[in-house]
Write a protein that holds these residues in place. Structure first.
Motif, mmCIF file in Angstrom:
data_model
loop_
_atom_site.group_PDB
_atom_site.id
_atom_site.type_symbol
_atom_site.label_atom_id
_atom_site.label_comp_id
_atom_site.label_asym_id
_atom_site.label_seq_id
_atom_site.Cartn_x
_atom_site.Cartn_y
_atom_site.Cartn_z
ATOM 1 N N GLN A 76 6.668 14.133 -5.632
ATOM 2 C CA GLN A 76 7.308 12.353 -5.748
ATOM 3 C C GLN A 76 8.887 12.764 -6.124
ATOM 4 O O GLN A 76 9.985 11.910 -5.331
ATOM 5 N N PHE A 130 8.289 6.928 2.710
ATOM 6 C CA PHE A 130 6.924 5.741 1.896
ATOM 7 C C PHE A 130 5.533 6.829 1.542
ATOM 8 O O PHE A 130 5.922 8.338 2.050
ATOM 9 N N ILE A 131 5.183 6.380 0.311
ATOM 10 C CA ILE A 131 4.497 7.428 -0.560
ATOM 11 C C ILE A 131 2.919 6.408 -0.223
ATOM 12 O O ILE A 131 3.441 5.601 -0.513
ATOM 13 N N ASP A 132 1.993 6.958 0.169
ATOM 14 C CA ASP A 132 0.428 5.837 0.266
ATOM 15 C C ASP A 132 1.125 6.129 -1.614
ATOM 16 O O ASP A 132 0.602 6.713 -2.313
ATOM 17 N N ILE A 133 0.098 4.668 -1.749
ATOM 18 C CA ILE A 133 -0.495 4.499 -3.128
ATOM 19 C C ILE A 133 -1.773 4.752 -3.011
ATOM 20 O O ILE A 133 -2.426 3.748 -2.263
ATOM 21 N N GLU A 179 11.045 12.072 1.824
ATOM 22 C CA GLU A 179 9.859 10.963 2.792
ATOM 23 C C GLU A 179 9.804 9.845 2.335
ATOM 24 O O GLU A 179 10.027 8.563 1.543
ATOM 25 N N HIS A 185 0.576 -1.304 -0.144
ATOM 26 C CA HIS A 185 -0.056 0.055 -0.077
ATOM 27 C C HIS A 185 0.515 1.329 0.038
ATOM 28 O O HIS A 185 0.643 2.284 0.169
ATOM 29 N N GLN A 186 2.685 0.921 0.249
ATOM 30 C CA GLN A 186 3.186 2.256 0.285
ATOM 31 C C GLN A 186 4.223 1.742 -1.177
ATOM 32 O O GLN A 186 4.502 0.343 -1.372
ATOM 33 N N TRP A 187 4.231 3.342 -1.920
ATOM 34 C CA TRP A 187 5.817 2.996 -1.841
ATOM 35 C C TRP A 187 6.573 3.124 -1.580
ATOM 36 O O TRP A 187 6.635 4.251 -0.619
ATOM 37 N N TYR A 188 8.575 2.957 -1.511
ATOM 38 C CA TYR A 188 9.801 3.312 -1.098
ATOM 39 C C TYR A 188 10.475 3.700 -0.985
ATOM 40 O O TYR A 188 11.062 3.834 -2.987
#
Length: 504
Positions: free
Chosen positions: A107, A114-117, A112, A66-69
């Motif tokens: 982005q 983690f970024i929420d997908i 940050e 649910h998140q990109w790294y």
């Protein structure tokens, strides 16, 4: 198939020999079942498997992350910033706004972790994700190696490669901003077809400049893009100033990704309702691809394996980064210590033969200057069949990680790559795209080395796409007409002489 969140540490499942998947009274080779749920870890041999007696693992029913790294957050030494092509000052977000959607710019520069997908993106991801992690038992047997070979297979996506992992969010963010059209370049056609696919889902127009050599070699990729509604042009074209300039110098130019980028950027910059999308190289693209590695970490944990060596092909670098960056995070934490190896074509060896310097991302010099491994922005590689790897530079973040010593790089000629691809296809059944044949060749080298030393290494390989639309390349190899193409020292020297002199 039921799933649990991969980020939820509470569910505990137990692996036992009684949980091996069956259909009726027959063994169902291919997938393991865990507490009645299908795991996305697959064995390629058809023999009856026995899991180890009892293994307690958390959240082994793998769900889409649910998140990109963002690897930048964990690097003590941050990568050098991109520079404005005219002022040589660090690029500001507003400098990028004519080309990219606002959220993608955020982005690109974020620190940050983690970024929420977005849920809308995850909903599309569900068409093919999670992707399988497959143990190449038949290839191991063919090579008579004690190594255990796993490959993370991204060819199950609608476009047949890893590229939709970033095409979908890029188009989504543009659609959210009210953009009407997007433009791009493509080499082998995997990125162009992925963007066309995403645009068809979100209702955006799509225009693609495909490198001429690949446009001619791979007509069915062009037809895929057109089927999803895209306009496709061979690059260099007479539609843009950048294309016409190249054609004046060389009417039979095979094109390059750098030239195609110039053409697409020119169109985006001239039209207010149009944005540019890039399939590799930039930070936000690499960020989106980390769904590959995040899934893979949990898949390997579920079977109690830790990679000793991670291998992936590199052109712009997104597939390699997508698999390796989450593992580099774990390496930085001291949890694991794999060797991470990039493999590039001998004919376009930016990591192994290029210089680490500021250079343009395109041929015409319209993009920001990026600190990266480069062969020079007007270097035009020979028309090798791995069209997606014919890029003069390397992703700045991968270049930076390479300079920090977290990874290594080698180059391999295309005949050895196709030889490995044939062995892979005839043992594992999957016909690889020409790009991942480089990773396959490097994996075979290492597996043979393990046979000679007796080491039982765990090798994890990025298998970024299938080669169903690349069969003309295989035909040439099988007919014996495929030859090795390599860079010319003089050609590179001439190109490197034109790299901007930037004090950094």
């Amino acid at each position: 198939m039921a799933t649990h969140s991969v980020f939820n540490p509470n569910p505990v499942s137990t692996f036992t020999s009684s949980t091996i998947s069956t259909k009726g009274d027959k063994q169902w080779p291919g997938y393991l079942m865990l507490n009645g749920e299908q795991m996305h870890v697959r064995l390629s041999n058809g023999y009856r498997a026995r899991a180890r007696s009892v293994i307690n693992v958390n959240s082994t029913a793998i769900e889409i992350p649910h998140q990109w790294y963002n690897l930048v957050a964990d690097l003590a030494i941050k990568p050098p910033p991109p520079l404005h092509p005219k002022t040589f000052e660090p690029v500001k977000p507003e400098d990028l706004s004519p080309l990219f959607a606002d959220e993608l710019i955020k982005q690109e520069v974020t620190d940050e972790r983690f970024i929420d997908i977005p849920e809308e993106v995850i909903d599309v991801y569900r068409l093919w994700r999670p992707t399988p992690l497959i143990r190449a038992k038949r290839l191991e047997k063919l090579l008579d190696t004690p190594a255990r070979i796993y490959y993370k297979y991204e060819g199950v996506s609608p476009a047949g490669s890893h590229k939709p992992n970033t095409a979908v969010p890029q188009v989504y963010y543009n659609a959210q901003q009210g953009v009407k059209n997007v433009v791009t370049e493509t080499g082998a056609g995997q990125w162009g077809s992925s963007l066309a696919f995403a645009c068809s889902l979100f209702g955006l127009g799509c225009e693609v400049w495909q490198v001429c050599a690949s446009y001619d070699q791979k007509p069915y990729r062009k037809l895929m893009m057109q089927t999803w509604g895209a306009k496709v042009h061979p690059s260099p074209s007479d539609i843009t100033h950048a294309g016409r300039k190249i054609l004046q110098m060389d009417p039979s130019s095979p094109g390059s990704l750098g030239i195609a980028i110039s053409e697409a950027v020119e169109i985006a910059a001239a039209n207010d309702d149009t944005k540019y999308c890039l399939g590799s190289v930039l930070n936000h693209v690499l960020l989106h691809q980390t769904v590959i590695g995040e899934e893979c970490i949990r898949q390997m944990e579920a079977i109690g394996e830790t990679p000793d060596l991670i291998i992936g092909c590199t052109g712009g670098g997104s597939n390699f980064a997508g698999l390796s960056f989450p593992f580099i995070r774990e390496k930085l934490k001291g949890k694991i210590n794999p060797v991470i190896r990039a493999v590039e074509p001998a004919a376009c060896p930016s990591l192994t033969k290029g210089v680490y310097a500021y250079d343009f991302g395109d041929t015409a010099g319209m993009t920001p200057l990026m600190k990266m491994h480069t062969l020079g922005h007007d270097f035009i590689p020979d028309p090798i069949h791995a069209g997606g790897l014919r890029y003069h530079g390397m992703a700045p973040l991968i270049s930076h990680v390479h300079e920090l010593g977290f990874m290594e790089a080698i180059s391999i000629p295309q005949t050895e790559c196709f030889q490995g691809a044939i062995r892979f296809a005839r043992s594992e059944g999957i016909i690889p795209a020409p790009e991942p044949t480089h990773a396959i060749a490097a994996t075979i080298r290492e597996a043979v080395r393990c046979r000679e030393t007796g080491e039982s290494k765990v090798i994890l390989m990025a298998m970024c796409g299938h080669g169903h639309f690349d069969l003309a390349s295989y035909e040439k190899y099988l007919q014996g007409s495929l030859v090795d193409l390599s860079f010319e020292e003089e050609k590179i020297k001439e190109s490197l002489a034109k790299v901007p002199q930037v004090q950094a």
